[in-house]
Design a protein around this motif. Structure first.
Motif, PDB file in Angstrom:
ATOM      1  N   ALA A  20      11.455 -78.462 -70.278  1.00  0.00           N
ATOM      2  CA  ALA A  20      11.596 -77.149 -69.841  1.00  0.00           C
ATOM      3  C   ALA A  20      12.790 -76.753 -70.817  1.00  0.00           C
ATOM      4  O   ALA A  20      13.859 -76.093 -69.885  1.00  0.00           O
ATOM      5  CB  ALA A  20      11.632 -76.822 -68.510  1.00  0.00           C
ATOM      6  N   PRO A  21      12.715 -76.265 -71.934  1.00  0.00           N
ATOM      7  CA  PRO A  21      13.720 -75.668 -72.636  1.00  0.00           C
ATOM      8  C   PRO A  21      13.835 -74.385 -72.259  1.00  0.00           C
ATOM      9  O   PRO A  21      15.082 -73.663 -72.657  1.00  0.00           O
ATOM     10  CB  PRO A  21      13.246 -75.791 -74.319  1.00  0.00           C
ATOM     11  CG  PRO A  21      11.914 -75.880 -73.945  1.00  0.00           C
ATOM     12  CD  PRO A  21      11.649 -76.401 -72.897  1.00  0.00           C
ATOM     13  N   ASP A  22      13.214 -73.417 -71.558  1.00  0.00           N
ATOM     14  CA  ASP A  22      13.441 -72.419 -71.020  1.00  0.00           C
ATOM     15  C   ASP A  22      14.234 -71.976 -69.993  1.00  0.00           C
ATOM     16  O   ASP A  22      14.778 -71.127 -69.602  1.00  0.00           O
ATOM     17  CB  ASP A  22      12.109 -71.468 -71.034  1.00  0.00           C
ATOM     18  CG  ASP A  22      11.084 -72.161 -70.182  1.00  0.00           C
ATOM     19  OD1 ASP A  22      11.179 -73.233 -70.214  1.00  0.00           O
ATOM     20  OD2 ASP A  22      10.323 -71.406 -69.527  1.00  0.00           O
ATOM     21  N   VAL A  23      14.526 -73.312 -69.323  1.00  0.00           N
ATOM     22  CA  VAL A  23      15.198 -73.492 -68.028  1.00  0.00           C
ATOM     23  C   VAL A  23      16.370 -74.346 -67.925  1.00  0.00           C
ATOM     24  O   VAL A  23      17.267 -73.884 -67.468  1.00  0.00           O
ATOM     25  CB  VAL A  23      14.195 -73.896 -66.881  1.00  0.00           C
ATOM     26  CG1 VAL A  23      15.039 -74.229 -65.595  1.00  0.00           C
ATOM     27  CG2 VAL A  23      12.829 -73.098 -66.663  1.00  0.00           C
ATOM     28  N   ASP A  25      19.333 -76.303 -70.615  1.00  0.00           N
ATOM     29  CA  ASP A  25      20.046 -76.566 -72.063  1.00  0.00           C
ATOM     30  C   ASP A  25      21.101 -77.383 -71.776  1.00  0.00           C
ATOM     31  O   ASP A  25      21.378 -78.385 -70.641  1.00  0.00           O
ATOM     32  CB  ASP A  25      20.598 -74.980 -72.459  1.00  0.00           C
ATOM     33  CG  ASP A  25      20.852 -75.178 -73.920  1.00  0.00           C
ATOM     34  OD1 ASP A  25      20.873 -76.210 -74.507  1.00  0.00           O
ATOM     35  OD2 ASP A  25      21.323 -74.022 -74.677  1.00  0.00           O
ATOM     36  N   LEU A  36      19.611 -72.558 -66.991  1.00  0.00           N
ATOM     37  CA  LEU A  36      19.562 -71.293 -67.696  1.00  0.00           C
ATOM     38  C   LEU A  36      19.002 -70.160 -66.677  1.00  0.00           C
ATOM     39  O   LEU A  36      19.083 -69.046 -66.815  1.00  0.00           O
ATOM     40  CB  LEU A  36      18.670 -71.147 -68.797  1.00  0.00           C
ATOM     41  CG  LEU A  36      19.253 -72.114 -69.763  1.00  0.00           C
ATOM     42  CD1 LEU A  36      18.116 -72.395 -71.109  1.00  0.00           C
ATOM     43  CD2 LEU A  36      20.499 -71.546 -70.435  1.00  0.00           C
ATOM     44  N   ASN A  37      18.281 -70.795 -65.840  1.00  0.00           N
ATOM     45  CA  ASN A  37      17.413 -69.917 -64.834  1.00  0.00           C
ATOM     46  C   ASN A  37      17.153 -70.758 -63.491  1.00  0.00           C
ATOM     47  O   ASN A  37      16.327 -71.757 -63.483  1.00  0.00           O
ATOM     48  CB  ASN A  37      16.093 -69.546 -65.155  1.00  0.00           C
ATOM     49  CG  ASN A  37      15.449 -68.484 -64.481  1.00  0.00           C
ATOM     50  OD1 ASN A  37      15.544 -68.212 -63.179  1.00  0.00           O
ATOM     51  ND2 ASN A  37      14.442 -67.987 -64.961  1.00  0.00           N
ATOM     52  N   PRO A  40      13.081 -70.132 -61.665  1.00  0.00           N
ATOM     53  CA  PRO A  40      12.213 -69.707 -62.945  1.00  0.00           C
ATOM     54  C   PRO A  40      10.802 -69.139 -62.552  1.00  0.00           C
ATOM     55  O   PRO A  40      10.421 -69.417 -61.316  1.00  0.00           O
ATOM     56  CB  PRO A  40      12.105 -71.314 -63.511  1.00  0.00           C
ATOM     57  CG  PRO A  40      12.322 -72.268 -62.475  1.00  0.00           C
ATOM     58  CD  PRO A  40      13.218 -71.456 -61.593  1.00  0.00           C
ATOM     59  N   ALA A  44       6.487 -71.791 -65.354  1.00  0.00           N
ATOM     60  CA  ALA A  44       7.376 -72.685 -65.735  1.00  0.00           C
ATOM     61  C   ALA A  44       7.460 -73.987 -64.678  1.00  0.00           C
ATOM     62  O   ALA A  44       8.000 -74.922 -64.839  1.00  0.00           O
ATOM     63  CB  ALA A  44       8.586 -72.282 -66.079  1.00  0.00           C
ATOM     64  N   ARG A  47       6.651 -77.676 -65.570  1.00  0.00           N
ATOM     65  CA  ARG A  47       7.522 -78.193 -66.473  1.00  0.00           C
ATOM     66  C   ARG A  47       8.976 -78.672 -65.909  1.00  0.00           C
ATOM     67  O   ARG A  47       9.561 -79.566 -66.058  1.00  0.00           O
ATOM     68  CB  ARG A  47       7.798 -77.169 -67.697  1.00  0.00           C
ATOM     69  CG  ARG A  47       6.660 -76.929 -68.658  1.00  0.00           C
ATOM     70  CD  ARG A  47       6.967 -76.145 -69.826  1.00  0.00           C
ATOM     71  NE  ARG A  47       7.594 -75.098 -69.495  1.00  0.00           N
ATOM     72  CZ  ARG A  47       7.027 -73.765 -69.134  1.00  0.00           C
ATOM     73  NH1 ARG A  47       5.719 -73.706 -69.189  1.00  0.00           N
ATOM     74  NH2 ARG A  47       7.723 -72.672 -69.088  1.00  0.00           N
TER      75      ARG A  47
END
Length: 64
Positions: A20-23, A25, A36-37, A40, A44, A47
């Protein structure tokens, strides 16, 4: 969904970022997870659950 990480448990494997690269790092200096979140979006959620499941250190907790 609420995501909670325990940086002290993190072993910098990077499985969460892959899932889950959007959540998630990783810090450049040591690879420790960066959230990051912490709340989410629903798209997401699966993921994020997968990221928690594959974390070798069990450093990710998901509260539904």
């Amino acid at each position: 969904m609420k995501v909670i990480i325990d940086e002290d448990k993190c072993v910098a494997a990077g499985q969460c970022v892959a899932a889950a690269p959007d959540v998630f790092d990783q810090r450049d200096e040591d690879g420790i997870v960066v959230l990051l979140n912490d709340n989410p979006p629903e798209d997401a959620a699966e993921r994020v659950r997968q990221a928690a499941a594959v974390c070798p250190a069990l450093a990710i907790r998901v509260e539904e």
